[in-house]
Motif scaffolding. Sequence first.
Motif: not given
Length: 182
Positions: A1-11
Amino acid sequence: MPRYALIVIDVQNDYFPGGRWALSGIDAAADNAARLLAAAREDGQLVVHIRHEFPTADAPFFAPGSEGAQIHPKAQNLPGEPVVLKHHINSYRETALNDILKQHDMKDVVICGAMSHMCVDAATRASNDLGYGCTVIHDACASRDLEFDGVKVPAEYAHAAFMAALQFGYAKTLSTDEFLAG
């Protein structure tokens, strides 16, 4: 189960040299975002891409359907990774971002992308307000020169001021190396 969400904004392409709204340091920030993406994918973490389009074609950048509004190859999403299309500065406003995070039972988010002083700031503050633990990877974010009331603010100062403000009350701020070593 993932421990975090990587949010990649507007690249997105318009922020790179030759684009309609080039940012200072975007290549280096995107290189670090690519490192974060590789690590998150290898660890089985949730990756969410945010892609901004303005609602009308006369936009200064990120015009609907334009090449400039597409995700840059350095941060390209893989099949199965959600891409959230937004039309506002805040990545949560009128999008499915919070629903995606809740569906995956996320408690923590790791944020990178552009622009430090706008969309990264807004998403970090909103994430914190929604109860998520927040980490901003400061060297995987980029800004541009600003001006206020006749005062010119170089991009590196704008970026530093916003990272300092986020660090004060909204998020941990780490370099890519610090985060990946953690």
